[in-house]
Design a protein around this motif. Structure first.
Motif, mmCIF file in Angstrom:
data_model
loop_
_atom_site.group_PDB
_atom_site.id
_atom_site.type_symbol
_atom_site.label_atom_id
_atom_site.label_comp_id
_atom_site.label_asym_id
_atom_site.label_seq_id
_atom_site.Cartn_x
_atom_site.Cartn_y
_atom_site.Cartn_z
ATOM 1 N N PHE A 1 0.700 -1.092 0.095
ATOM 2 C CA PHE A 1 0.219 -0.108 -0.129
ATOM 3 C C PHE A 1 0.844 1.269 0.051
ATOM 4 N N GLN A 2 0.403 2.396 -0.609
ATOM 5 C CA GLN A 2 1.190 3.633 -0.571
ATOM 6 C C GLN A 2 1.168 4.360 0.684
ATOM 7 N N TYR A 3 0.112 4.072 1.765
ATOM 8 C CA TYR A 3 -0.134 4.593 2.767
ATOM 9 C C TYR A 3 -0.307 3.370 4.133
ATOM 10 N N THR A 4 -0.181 4.028 5.394
ATOM 11 C CA THR A 4 -0.130 3.099 6.281
ATOM 12 C C THR A 4 -1.874 2.835 6.670
ATOM 13 N N PHE A 5 -2.264 1.919 7.440
ATOM 14 C CA PHE A 5 -3.734 1.606 7.550
ATOM 15 C C PHE A 5 -4.438 2.855 8.339
ATOM 16 N N TYR A 6 -3.851 3.110 9.058
ATOM 17 C CA TYR A 6 -4.426 4.315 9.926
ATOM 18 C C TYR A 6 -4.646 5.674 8.949
ATOM 19 N N GLU A 7 -3.528 6.009 8.014
ATOM 20 C CA GLU A 7 -3.747 6.915 7.250
ATOM 21 C C GLU A 7 -4.766 6.678 6.153
ATOM 22 N N ARG A 8 -4.875 5.348 5.779
ATOM 23 C CA ARG A 8 -6.185 4.832 4.879
ATOM 24 C C ARG A 8 -7.444 4.993 5.368
ATOM 25 N N ALA A 9 -7.611 4.594 6.680
ATOM 26 C CA ALA A 9 -8.747 4.865 7.608
ATOM 27 C C ALA A 9 -9.140 6.284 7.821
ATOM 28 N N ILE A 10 -8.413 7.089 8.333
ATOM 29 C CA ILE A 10 -8.487 8.546 8.393
ATOM 30 C C ILE A 10 -8.935 9.255 7.155
ATOM 31 N N PHE A 11 -8.260 8.847 6.185
ATOM 32 C CA PHE A 11 -8.666 9.504 4.720
ATOM 33 C C PHE A 11 -10.024 9.196 4.326
ATOM 34 N N GLU A 12 -10.369 7.885 4.388
ATOM 35 C CA GLU A 12 -11.756 7.395 4.224
ATOM 36 C C GLU A 12 -12.878 8.109 5.048
ATOM 37 N N VAL A 13 -12.489 7.999 6.302
ATOM 38 C CA VAL A 13 -13.491 8.804 7.008
ATOM 39 C C VAL A 13 -13.750 10.215 6.724
ATOM 40 N N ILE A 14 -12.675 10.804 6.449
ATOM 41 C CA ILE A 14 -12.863 12.284 6.011
ATOM 42 C C ILE A 14 -13.620 12.545 4.703
ATOM 43 N N ILE A 15 -13.442 11.624 3.660
ATOM 44 C CA ILE A 15 -13.995 11.734 2.469
ATOM 45 C C ILE A 15 -15.690 11.235 2.564
ATOM 46 N N LEU A 16 -15.998 10.113 3.279
ATOM 47 C CA LEU A 16 -17.162 9.859 3.407
ATOM 48 C C LEU A 16 -18.054 10.942 4.209
ATOM 49 N N THR A 17 -17.393 11.544 5.293
ATOM 50 C CA THR A 17 -17.970 12.726 5.705
ATOM 51 C C THR A 17 -18.375 13.947 4.631
ATOM 52 N N ALA A 18 -16.990 14.189 4.114
ATOM 53 C CA ALA A 18 -17.150 15.424 2.990
ATOM 54 C C ALA A 18 -18.242 15.546 1.998
ATOM 55 N N VAL A 19 -18.524 13.928 1.551
ATOM 56 C CA VAL A 19 -19.226 14.141 0.395
ATOM 57 C C VAL A 19 -20.938 14.322 0.616
ATOM 58 N N ALA A 20 -21.155 14.311 1.947
ATOM 59 C CA ALA A 20 -22.539 14.303 2.464
ATOM 60 C C ALA A 20 -22.601 15.854 3.110
ATOM 61 N N VAL A 21 -21.773 16.542 3.544
ATOM 62 C CA VAL A 21 -21.918 17.630 4.231
ATOM 63 C C VAL A 21 -22.514 18.989 3.641
ATOM 64 N N PRO A 22 -22.243 18.816 2.352
ATOM 65 C CA PRO A 22 -23.185 20.090 1.818
ATOM 66 C C PRO A 22 -24.577 19.933 1.737
ATOM 67 N N THR A 23 -25.048 18.688 1.369
ATOM 68 C CA THR A 23 -26.799 18.408 1.313
ATOM 69 C C THR A 23 -27.260 18.509 2.744
ATOM 70 N N THR A 24 -26.358 17.923 3.645
ATOM 71 C CA THR A 24 -26.882 17.912 5.074
ATOM 72 C C THR A 24 -26.876 19.373 5.645
ATOM 73 N N THR A 25 -26.262 20.237 5.307
ATOM 74 C CA THR A 25 -25.903 21.742 5.709
ATOM 75 C C THR A 25 -26.932 22.358 5.522
ATOM 76 N N VAL A 26 -27.558 22.219 3.982
ATOM 77 C CA VAL A 26 -28.767 22.827 3.614
ATOM 78 C C VAL A 26 -29.835 22.255 3.969
ATOM 79 N N LEU A 27 -30.148 20.967 4.460
ATOM 80 C CA LEU A 27 -31.325 20.698 5.219
ATOM 81 C C LEU A 27 -31.327 21.027 6.447
ATOM 82 N N ILE A 28 -30.374 21.395 7.103
ATOM 83 C CA ILE A 28 -30.384 21.861 8.542
ATOM 84 C C ILE A 28 -30.692 23.489 8.237
ATOM 85 N N SER A 29 -29.765 24.124 7.346
ATOM 86 C CA SER A 29 -30.222 25.569 7.099
ATOM 87 C C SER A 29 -31.915 25.767 6.916
ATOM 88 N N ASN A 30 -32.293 24.972 5.931
ATOM 89 C CA ASN A 30 -33.564 25.086 5.811
ATOM 90 C C ASN A 30 -34.666 24.676 7.033
#
Length: 345
Positions: free
Chosen positions: A145-174
């Motif tokens: 692997f190019q990165y360690t297990f913890y680096e891969r896990a943290i990166f995946e958590v960040i991406i899975l979080t970021a892809v839904a933040v805009p739509t969820t933010t608009v929902l809460i804003s409304n």
């Protein structure tokens, strides 16, 4: 919530699976037994892996002889834990951004909501796949692997979080913006309340129940997103890739997470059905548990709102009856007084 059976059952199932997985990791250090060849009491070979549940209870083994029961137990803490972590991060970031935009920048939020609504038609699974593939997929030629297990896990958590933040933010804003339009908020403004005091005393208490509902919905969305990535051969923590032009490429999960168990074995569904079916059933069980907990929470909130409405109506009725009875009593006394006055005359 504790008195609602649907909410209680859903939470108990999640806690049992997650707690059992953590206990197994502490007690047995995530050991997975392996039975590749099965012999009878006379030492004769009966069968070889994959072994069905009738030979190796309760769930049998996979194609390499590793017991599925232990893999399910080990993967539970990753599947449930990652989903809870990502859902919490989505809600935390979206809550702060949504409340601020719905309170202080309502005109801008109306413009940005149209742009974010267009993002809902973008497949989040494919977007996440293209971003995560270069990080999670092992180099089959080098076996590294190019990165360690913890680096891969943290990166995946960040991406899975970021892809839904805009739509969820608009929902809460409304949701926040709609609360600011209520009549009692106008009354609080007229009485001299500042935006900050109104926000903490009136807006946020009404938002908390809605936040719980959105959190449970996001939890289900994360489970489904993990399942989609698993079917696309991207497993949490990394995908072990072994190219084989004769027998076919082999993919294995680093963490035994359920979506990885499904994605690496679903081609066995026609002839070794139990191998992918066991993690699929547990995935269905977890999503169903969150769904019934969500429905139980909604029932409780609606019931509490109905009780409050009925108590207010009952209070108004009592006040009307009291005022009416007082009015009749005064009229009756006045009539008697007039009658005695007429007799005296």
């Amino acid at each position: 919530m504790i008195k609602n059976p649907m909410f209680l059952i859903g939470m108990i199932v999640l806690l049992l699976l997650f707690g059992g997985s953590v206990y197994y990791s502490i007690a047995y250090d995530d050991h997975i037994p392996q039975t590749f060849l099965l012999y009878n009491e006379d030492g004769n070979l009966i069968d070889k892996a994959p072994l069905p549940p009738t030979h190796v209870p309760p769930f049998g083994t996979d194609q390499l002889g590793f017991h599925l029961f232990q893999q399910i137990i080990i993967g539970a803490k990753y599947t449930i834990g990652i989903a809870i972590l990502v859902a919490c991060m989505r809600i935390a970031l979206s809550f702060v951004a949504g409340v601020i935009s719905g309170t202080f920048t309502r005109k801008i939020s109306r413009v940005s909501s149209g742009m974010v609504d267009a993002m809902q038609y973008i497949p989040i699974s494919l977007l996440s796949y293209f971003i995560l593939r270069g990080v999670l997929m092992e180099n089959g030629m080098e076996g590294t692997f190019q990165y360690t297990f913890y680096e891969r896990a943290i990166f995946e958590v960040i991406i899975l979080t970021a892809v839904a933040v805009p739509t969820t933010t608009v929902l809460i804003s409304n949701e926040t913006n709609s609360l600011w339009q209520k009549s009692y908020i106008e009354g609080a403004r007229i009485l001299g309340g500042s935006k900050i005091s109104i926000l903490f005393r009136h807006i946020l208490p009404h938002l908390w129940p809605r936040m719980t509902i959105i959190f449970l919905q996001q939890l289900i969305n994360v489970f489904i997103l993990l399942l989609h990535l698993g079917l696309l051969k991207l497993f949490f923590g990394g995908t072990l890739f072994s190219p084989d032009p004769e027998l076919g490429d082999e993919y294995r999960s680093v963490s035994s997470e359920w979506s990885g168990l499904i994605g690496s074995t679903y081609e066995y569904l026609p002839y070794n059905t139990w191998i992918p079916l066991i993690p699929i059933l547990f995935f269905v069980l977890v999503i169903f548990s969150v769904n019934i907990a969500l429905e139980g929470y909604k029932q409780t909130i609606n019931r509490q709102a109905g009780i409050k409405r009925r108590s207010k109506q009952k209070k108004r009725t009592i006040e009307k009856d009291a005022s009416a009875s007082s009015f009749h009593f005064i009229n009756e006394e006045d009539y008697k007084f007039q009658e005695r006055k007429a007799v005296n005359r």
